[in-house]
Design a protein around this motif. Structure first.
Motif, PDB file in Angstrom:
ATOM      1  N   PHE A 427      -0.730 -38.220 -28.765  1.00  0.00           N
ATOM      2  CA  PHE A 427       0.102 -39.108 -29.566  1.00  0.00           C
ATOM      3  C   PHE A 427      -0.470 -39.353 -30.960  1.00  0.00           C
ATOM      4  O   PHE A 427       0.277 -39.413 -31.932  1.00  0.00           O
ATOM      5  N   ASP A 428      -1.784 -39.504 -31.040  1.00  0.00           N
ATOM      6  CA  ASP A 428      -2.367 -39.991 -32.288  1.00  0.00           C
ATOM      7  C   ASP A 428      -3.335 -39.018 -32.958  1.00  0.00           C
ATOM      8  O   ASP A 428      -3.818 -39.297 -34.062  1.00  0.00           O
ATOM      9  N   THR A 433      -6.584 -31.599 -32.768  1.00  0.00           N
ATOM     10  CA  THR A 433      -6.831 -32.408 -31.570  1.00  0.00           C
ATOM     11  C   THR A 433      -5.662 -32.317 -30.603  1.00  0.00           C
ATOM     12  O   THR A 433      -5.846 -32.174 -29.392  1.00  0.00           O
ATOM     13  N   GLN A 434      -4.442 -32.385 -31.141  1.00  0.00           N
ATOM     14  CA  GLN A 434      -3.268 -32.267 -30.287  1.00  0.00           C
ATOM     15  C   GLN A 434      -3.215 -30.891 -29.621  1.00  0.00           C
ATOM     16  O   GLN A 434      -2.870 -30.769 -28.441  1.00  0.00           O
ATOM     17  N   GLY A 435      -3.537 -29.849 -30.367  1.00  0.00           N
ATOM     18  CA  GLY A 435      -3.534 -28.508 -29.806  1.00  0.00           C
ATOM     19  C   GLY A 435      -4.527 -28.368 -28.652  1.00  0.00           C
ATOM     20  O   GLY A 435      -4.213 -27.767 -27.615  1.00  0.00           O
ATOM     21  N   LEU A 436      -5.733 -28.921 -28.831  1.00  0.00           N
ATOM     22  CA  LEU A 436      -6.725 -28.885 -27.767  1.00  0.00           C
ATOM     23  C   LEU A 436      -6.266 -29.671 -26.544  1.00  0.00           C
ATOM     24  O   LEU A 436      -6.453 -29.257 -25.391  1.00  0.00           O
ATOM     25  N   LEU A 441      -3.841 -30.003 -21.055  1.00  0.00           N
ATOM     26  CA  LEU A 441      -2.676 -30.414 -20.278  1.00  0.00           C
ATOM     27  C   LEU A 441      -2.046 -29.217 -19.572  1.00  0.00           C
ATOM     28  O   LEU A 441      -1.635 -29.297 -18.406  1.00  0.00           O
ATOM     29  N   ASP A 442      -2.005 -28.091 -20.238  1.00  0.00           N
ATOM     30  CA  ASP A 442      -1.400 -26.882 -19.655  1.00  0.00           C
ATOM     31  C   ASP A 442      -2.210 -26.390 -18.472  1.00  0.00           C
ATOM     32  O   ASP A 442      -1.681 -25.739 -17.571  1.00  0.00           O
ATOM     33  N   ALA A 443      -3.501 -26.693 -18.468  1.00  0.00           N
ATOM     34  CA  ALA A 443      -4.361 -26.231 -17.378  1.00  0.00           C
ATOM     35  C   ALA A 443      -4.333 -27.165 -16.176  1.00  0.00           C
ATOM     36  O   ALA A 443      -4.828 -26.798 -15.092  1.00  0.00           O
TER      37      ALA A 443
END
Length: 444
Positions: A427-428, A433-436, A441-443
């Motif tokens: 979110f922030d 950071t969002q990409g990481l 999350l995908d894992a």
């Protein structure tokens, strides 16, 4: 929790009794927390600044007479932490408030003495909700000494009788106005080609339907159907779904070959799968997997409208605010269930909401398949006025944040909890950071 070594039957019984006490203690704690949550969201805080937006939060009395008013959207966040639907959380709060304010002996039995299951006390709260404070106090006093010792079925029958005796007029009004509680619904998970049909009917309609089903079942037996009576009654109900077939049978004429009503069917199946002579699996949209033989059986007995394939990997967009036509259909096919955490709705009667709010002065194409998610009207209102936030990192995956930074992810697999750290990054965080966080999350 793993069970330690148990050597003797007495040890097993002792462990079972200890587990029961622990279970009731946890249930009692949840009731106390529901009351505390309601106390944190009193109704008098609504509109305290002199303005309530249209559709905004309202002060409501969830429990019976004598319970305090509460902010009507507050159950949603509690429901997320308890992993239940917002409506279930609302019922929990209503029952807990009734027990604390209107049924003190039941509250004591459940919370302090752990003397009865919470569901029994909650059922009593629900049954007595329509009574006045004086009437429910009389019920509470009358049952104080036996509430924890009577078997649940006897206790609840006694409460039902006391409610009727206390307020005959209300009971009669509820019976006359029970039209709103009637329903007929089909379950969403067929088993081996069979499904359950559930309905609540008016008394005379139910009796008439039962008599007609019995009559058709008798006629089937007269025609040589040797199946058990329950099987014939089930077949009879299916025959009634085709009025022409049923009328011919009831009139003593040999029925013509029945044809089902027209249907629009989303079948995830290729032409090669359908024509090849091999075993395989197809999938009905919203209904789950079926065998190819079952698909052929259904298609052979229905007037089916075949819908053209919509490529769900292609992004569709519109400059208008509304999700309409193939754009709406694509979102609902990609996300067949309500995307709110722990939601259950899978029907088409849902709003398609913008994950990123629509800006009338913003760029074109804001209404697109990657910025839409289906929500019931209630969940749409919670998102808009309940201070919930949602992100859709990629089409069909929704990350929800509550006002107190609880994070839930919903997608085709259902609802999952993610850590506060990952949620905060999504979110922030900056782009890196969002990409990481998305990789993590995908894992999961």
């Amino acid at each position: 929790m793993a069970l330690g070594p148990v050597d003797a039957p007495g040890d097993i019984l002792t462990a079972a009794e200890r587990a029961l006490r622990a279970k009731r203690a946890a249930e009692a704690e949840i009731l106390c927390l529901a009351v505390a949550w309601a106390d944190q969201h009193p109704g008098e805080t609504i509109g305290q600044f002199g303005y309530t937006p249209r559709g905004g939060e309202q002060a409501v009395r969830m429990g019976g007479e004598g319970t305090p008013e509460v902010a009507d959207l507050c159950p949603a966040e509690l429901g997320l932490s308890l992993e239940i639907h917002p409506i279930a959380a609302r019922h929990l709060i209503a029952d807990a408030l009734d027990l604390r304010h209107r049924l003190p002996s039941f509250w004591t039995a459940v919370v302090h003495h752990l003397a009865m299951p919470d569901w029994v006390a909650r059922k009593v709260a629900s049954l007595t909700r329509g009574l006045t404070s004086l009437q429910v106090a009389e019920v509470d006093r009358a049952l104080a000494d036996v509430a924890a010792t009577l078997p649940p079925s006897r206790l609840l029958r006694t409460v039902e009788a006391m409610v009727l005796a206390a307020d005959n007029e209300t009971a009669d009004r509820e019976r006359e106005g029970a039209t709103d509680t009637r329903f007929a619904t089909l379950d969403r998970e067929p088993k081996a080609g069979n499904r359950h049909l559930y309905a609540r009917l008016e008394d005379t309609d139910a009796l008439a339907l039962d008599a007609t089903i019995s009559r058709v079942a008798e006629l089937l037996a007269a025609e040589g159907d040797e199946a058990a009576i329950d099987v014939r009654r089930s077949r009879a109900l299916g025959i009634l779904a085709n009025p022409e077939h049923a009328s011919e049978l009831l009139a003593g004429r040999r029925p013509s070959t029945p044809h089902g009503a027209p249907a629009v069917l989303y079948l995830h199946l290729t032409e090669t799968d359908f024509t090849r002579d091999a075993d395989g699996v197809a999938r009905f949209e919203q209904d789950g997997p079926i065998t190819l033989a079952h698909a052929r059986h259904i298609l052979g007995h229905r007037h089916v409208t075949i819908k053209p394939v919509i490529d769900l990997t292609q992004e569709l967009s519109s400059d208008a605010y509304e999700f309409t036509g193939s754009l709406r259909e694509a979102v609902l096919l990609r996300t067949p269930a309500d995307c709110f955490p722990y939601a259950v709705a899978t029907t088409g009667r849902r709003d398609v909401d913008h994950s990123v709010p629509f800006d009338p002065h913003g760029p074109p194409g804001q209404t697109n398949t990657g910025n839409g998610g289906p929500l019931t009207r209630h969940h749409h209102r919670i998102k808009t006025h309940g201070r919930m936030s949602v992100r859709q990192p990629w089409p069909g995956l929704y990350v929800w944040r509550t006002p107190h930074r609880r994070y839930r992810v919903t997608d085709h697999r259902g609802t999952r909890t993610i850590s506060t750290h990952i949620g905060d990054c999504l979110f922030d965080g900056d782009d890196i950071t969002q990409g990481l966080a998305l990789l993590v999350l995908d894992a999961l």
